[in-house]
Design a protein around this motif. Sequence first.
Motif, PDB file in Angstrom:
ATOM      1  N   ASN A  35       0.823  -1.217   0.000  1.00 21.44           N
ATOM      2  CA  ASN A  35       0.000   0.000   0.000  1.00 21.44           C
ATOM      3  C   ASN A  35       0.854   1.262   0.000  1.00 21.44           C
ATOM      4  OD1 ASN A  35      -2.205  -1.623   0.014  1.00 21.44           O
ATOM      5  ND2 ASN A  35      -2.628  -1.413   2.204  1.00 21.44           N
ATOM      6  N   GLU A  36       1.755   1.347  -0.952  1.00 21.66           N
ATOM      7  CA  GLU A  36       2.664   2.493  -1.021  1.00 21.66           C
ATOM      8  C   GLU A  36       2.374   3.343  -2.255  1.00 21.66           C
ATOM      9  OE1 GLU A  36       4.689   3.316   1.313  1.00 21.66           O
ATOM     10  OE2 GLU A  36       5.343   1.500   2.349  1.00 21.66           O
ATOM     11  N   GLY A  37       1.103   3.315  -2.732  1.00 26.28           N
ATOM     12  CA  GLY A  37       0.737   4.054  -3.941  1.00 26.28           C
ATOM     13  C   GLY A  37       1.290   5.470  -3.969  1.00 26.28           C
ATOM     14  N   GLU A  38       1.254   6.131  -2.824  1.00 26.91           N
ATOM     15  CA  GLU A  38       1.700   7.530  -2.789  1.00 26.91           C
ATOM     16  C   GLU A  38       3.221   7.655  -2.884  1.00 26.91           C
ATOM     17  OE1 GLU A  38      -0.228   9.827   0.500  1.00 26.91           O
ATOM     18  OE2 GLU A  38      -1.338   7.950   0.687  1.00 26.91           O
ATOM     19  N   SER A  39       3.939   6.596  -2.506  1.00 28.75           N
ATOM     20  CA  SER A  39       5.405   6.706  -2.490  1.00 28.75           C
ATOM     21  C   SER A  39       6.057   6.281  -3.807  1.00 28.75           C
ATOM     22  CB  SER A  39       6.004   5.830  -1.383  1.00 28.75           C
ATOM     23  OG  SER A  39       5.275   5.920  -0.209  1.00 28.75           O
ATOM     24  N   VAL A  40       5.316   5.526  -4.648  1.00 27.58           N
ATOM     25  CA  VAL A  40       5.953   4.910  -5.815  1.00 27.58           C
ATOM     26  C   VAL A  40       6.707   5.923  -6.681  1.00 27.58           C
ATOM     27  CG1 VAL A  40       5.522   3.636  -7.935  1.00 27.58           C
ATOM     28  CG2 VAL A  40       4.308   3.022  -5.879  1.00 27.58           C
ATOM     29  N   ASP A  41       6.023   7.031  -7.028  1.00 21.85           N
ATOM     30  CA  ASP A  41       6.667   7.989  -7.925  1.00 21.85           C
ATOM     31  C   ASP A  41       7.875   8.664  -7.281  1.00 21.85           C
ATOM     32  OD1 ASP A  41       5.024   7.405 -10.024  1.00 21.85           O
ATOM     33  OD2 ASP A  41       3.469   8.790  -9.324  1.00 21.85           O
ATOM     34  N   TYR A  42       7.767   8.967  -5.977  1.00 22.82           N
ATOM     35  CA  TYR A  42       8.914   9.549  -5.263  1.00 22.82           C
ATOM     36  C   TYR A  42      10.086   8.582  -5.290  1.00 22.82           C
ATOM     37  CZ  TYR A  42       5.733  12.980  -3.190  1.00 22.82           C
ATOM     38  OH  TYR A  42       4.833  13.983  -2.985  1.00 22.82           O
ATOM     39  N   PHE A  43       9.761   7.324  -5.089  1.00 19.96           N
ATOM     40  CA  PHE A  43      10.790   6.279  -5.042  1.00 19.96           C
ATOM     41  C   PHE A  43      11.544   6.247  -6.381  1.00 19.96           C
ATOM     42  CE2 PHE A  43      11.896   1.732  -5.741  1.00 19.96           C
ATOM     43  CZ  PHE A  43      12.750   1.556  -4.667  1.00 19.96           C
ATOM     44  N   TYR A  44      10.769   6.259  -7.474  1.00 18.34           N
ATOM     45  CA  TYR A  44      11.383   6.216  -8.799  1.00 18.34           C
ATOM     46  C   TYR A  44      12.261   7.443  -9.021  1.00 18.34           C
ATOM     47  CZ  TYR A  44      11.881   5.874 -13.840  1.00 18.34           C
ATOM     48  OH  TYR A  44      12.412   5.797 -15.093  1.00 18.34           O
ATOM     49  N   ASN A 221      15.307   9.510   7.452  1.00 15.60           N
ATOM     50  CA  ASN A 221      14.284  10.500   7.104  1.00 15.60           C
ATOM     51  C   ASN A 221      12.925  10.076   7.628  1.00 15.60           C
ATOM     52  OD1 ASN A 221      16.139  11.916   5.532  1.00 15.60           O
ATOM     53  ND2 ASN A 221      15.787  10.535   3.802  1.00 15.60           N
ATOM     54  N   THR A 222      11.975  11.009   7.554  1.00 12.60           N
ATOM     55  CA  THR A 222      10.590  10.605   7.821  1.00 12.60           C
ATOM     56  C   THR A 222      10.048  10.031   6.525  1.00 12.60           C
ATOM     57  OG1 THR A 222      10.046  12.879   7.368  1.00 12.60           O
ATOM     58  CG2 THR A 222       9.977  12.213   9.660  1.00 12.60           C
ATOM     59  N   ARG A 223       8.956   9.310   6.632  1.00 14.45           N
ATOM     60  CA  ARG A 223       8.293   8.723   5.482  1.00 14.45           C
ATOM     61  C   ARG A 223       7.970   9.791   4.438  1.00 14.45           C
ATOM     62  NH1 ARG A 223       4.979   4.910   4.044  1.00 14.45           N
ATOM     63  NH2 ARG A 223       5.432   2.915   4.992  1.00 14.45           N
ATOM     64  N   VAL A 224       8.137   9.468   3.155  1.00 15.29           N
ATOM     65  CA  VAL A 224       7.858  10.464   2.128  1.00 15.29           C
ATOM     66  C   VAL A 224       6.338  10.637   1.962  1.00 15.29           C
ATOM     67  CG1 VAL A 224       8.062   8.790   0.244  1.00 15.29           C
ATOM     68  CG2 VAL A 224       8.425  11.170  -0.201  1.00 15.29           C
ATOM     69  N   ALA A 225       5.571   9.562   2.136  1.00 12.28           N
ATOM     70  CA  ALA A 225       4.112   9.623   2.018  1.00 12.28           C
ATOM     71  C   ALA A 225       3.520   8.397   2.686  1.00 12.28           C
ATOM     72  CB  ALA A 225       3.709   9.649   0.543  1.00 12.28           C
ATOM     73  N   GLY A 226       2.213   8.439   2.936  1.00 14.36           N
ATOM     74  CA  GLY A 226       1.545   7.273   3.526  1.00 14.36           C
ATOM     75  C   GLY A 226       1.875   7.105   4.995  1.00 14.36           C
ATOM     76  N   ALA A 227       1.458   5.960   5.554  1.00 17.60           N
ATOM     77  CA  ALA A 227       1.659   5.724   6.992  1.00 17.60           C
ATOM     78  C   ALA A 227       2.409   4.413   7.203  1.00 17.60           C
ATOM     79  CB  ALA A 227       0.307   5.648   7.682  1.00 17.60           C
ATOM     80  N   THR A 228       2.986   4.273   8.408  1.00 21.83           N
ATOM     81  CA  THR A 228       3.728   3.043   8.703  1.00 21.83           C
ATOM     82  C   THR A 228       2.787   1.837   8.726  1.00 21.83           C
ATOM     83  OG1 THR A 228       5.081   1.898  10.327  1.00 21.83           O
ATOM     84  CG2 THR A 228       3.541   3.523  11.187  1.00 21.83           C
ATOM     85  N   LYS A 229       3.324   0.673   8.353  1.00 19.73           N
ATOM     86  CA  LYS A 229       2.510  -0.547   8.320  1.00 19.73           C
ATOM     87  C   LYS A 229       2.726  -1.365   9.588  1.00 19.73           C
ATOM     88  CE  LYS A 229       1.650   0.652   4.059  1.00 19.73           C
ATOM     89  NZ  LYS A 229       2.508   1.811   4.041  1.00 19.73           N
ATOM     90  N   PHE A 230       3.596  -0.844  10.481  1.00 16.79           N
ATOM     91  CA  PHE A 230       3.907  -1.606  11.675  1.00 16.79           C
ATOM     92  C   PHE A 230       3.294  -0.959  12.911  1.00 16.79           C
ATOM     93  CE2 PHE A 230       6.945  -3.205   8.707  1.00 16.79           C
ATOM     94  CZ  PHE A 230       7.029  -4.542   9.041  1.00 16.79           C
ATOM     95  N   SER A 231       2.211  -1.553  13.397  1.00 17.96           N
ATOM     96  CA  SER A 231       1.580  -1.049  14.614  1.00 17.96           C
ATOM     97  C   SER A 231       2.375  -1.557  15.804  1.00 17.96           C
ATOM     98  CB  SER A 231       0.159  -1.591  14.683  1.00 17.96           C
ATOM     99  OG  SER A 231       0.213  -3.002  14.722  1.00 17.96           O
ATOM    100  N   GLY A 232       2.022  -1.059  16.999  1.00 15.47           N
ATOM    101  CA  GLY A 232       2.714  -1.500  18.212  1.00 15.47           C
ATOM    102  C   GLY A 232       2.638  -3.012  18.387  1.00 15.47           C
TER     103      GLY A 232
END
Length: 334
Positions: A35-44, A221-232
């Motif tokens: 679920n990293e749709g928002e990060s894909v383009d930044y990643f590229y 760094n902080t995440r470029v977009a989206g939220a972490t997938k690891f809950s407590g």
Amino acid sequence: MPGAVPLAVEQQRRKGIYVTPEQRKKISIVAPFYNEGESVDYFYKALCPVFSQVSEMDFEVVCIDDGSCDDTLKKLISIAERDPRFYIIELSRNFGKEAALTAGIDAATGDSVIPIDADLQDPPELIPQMINEWSKGAEVVLARRSDRSSDSYLKRKTAETFYRFHNRFSSIQIPDNVGDFRLMDRIVVDALKQLPEQHRFMKGLFAWVGFKTVTLDYVRNTRVAGATKFSGWKLWNFALEGITSFSAAPLKFWSYVGGFGALATFIYAIIIISRTLIHGVDIPGYASLLVAVLFLGSLQLISVGMLGEYIGRIYMETKNRPLYLIRKRYGAKQ
Ligand code: UDP
Ligand code: MG
């Protein structure tokens, strides 16, 4: 003019850095996406400068879609259509980061492999430096987070406690503040592929294989977009996974608790018997009895639970199921 060589090649030859296309080294970058749709383009966009900076080597980017339910896969496929360096593996469902990474590492064909998070928390700018260390002879180049202020206070503290606890009780030392982001030579990757376990605590497995290691520091760094997938809760299970995968100390611990308990009970029994013999029968004692029964009962429950953790893992290992299932592959290599 027949036999003419391009100017760039001629310049490289003069500098002594020219290699024939067959001699060119290939680097595989492996990135799990959930679920990293928002990060894909930044990643590229973040990777492109790396390709041009290390122009003397070839790159392949293995992206694993770990059962995303947003447009991650669609975006990845559109990149793979434009750029032949990209290769996409779609898993049949969400198998978790560790399995996704394993799928990517299995598919990678480069002379060295770099696992990296898709959310750009691991800076791709570090890759040229890693490759440089590798060219100088390192077999593993670790990237250590010198500053984790982008993570929450609680996450930093719990991570710190985990590493301290793990390294105290396990014979395999996991370096502090090191994630999956690293460069591994082909020889290391092949060693890693020989480890058959189903429960893949990658940080531990990476540490287990060893090899000549160099460490580089970076700021997380902080995440470029989206939220972490690891809950407590997921992190807690991850920590349990790490400890039970690499240490049997929690199992042995209970024998010592039992031993001390038995000794203390024995001494207490002698005291009570002698007191009864000297002063006669003593009726009070209900409270101490109840405390002792409850205390021992809860200890037993904890130790049975601990056994259960290990037995559960043995059970899962014996099934020997594949670590991941691939629905489809996209990109140049298929
Ligand atoms: N990830 C994955 N499968 C999962 C959970 C996470 O492939 O089930 C990927 C995620 O897309 C990201 C990386 O693992 O590329 C790290 O996840 P995240 O950033 O959520 O973890 P954090 O950095 O917060 O520890
Ligand atoms: Mg992250």
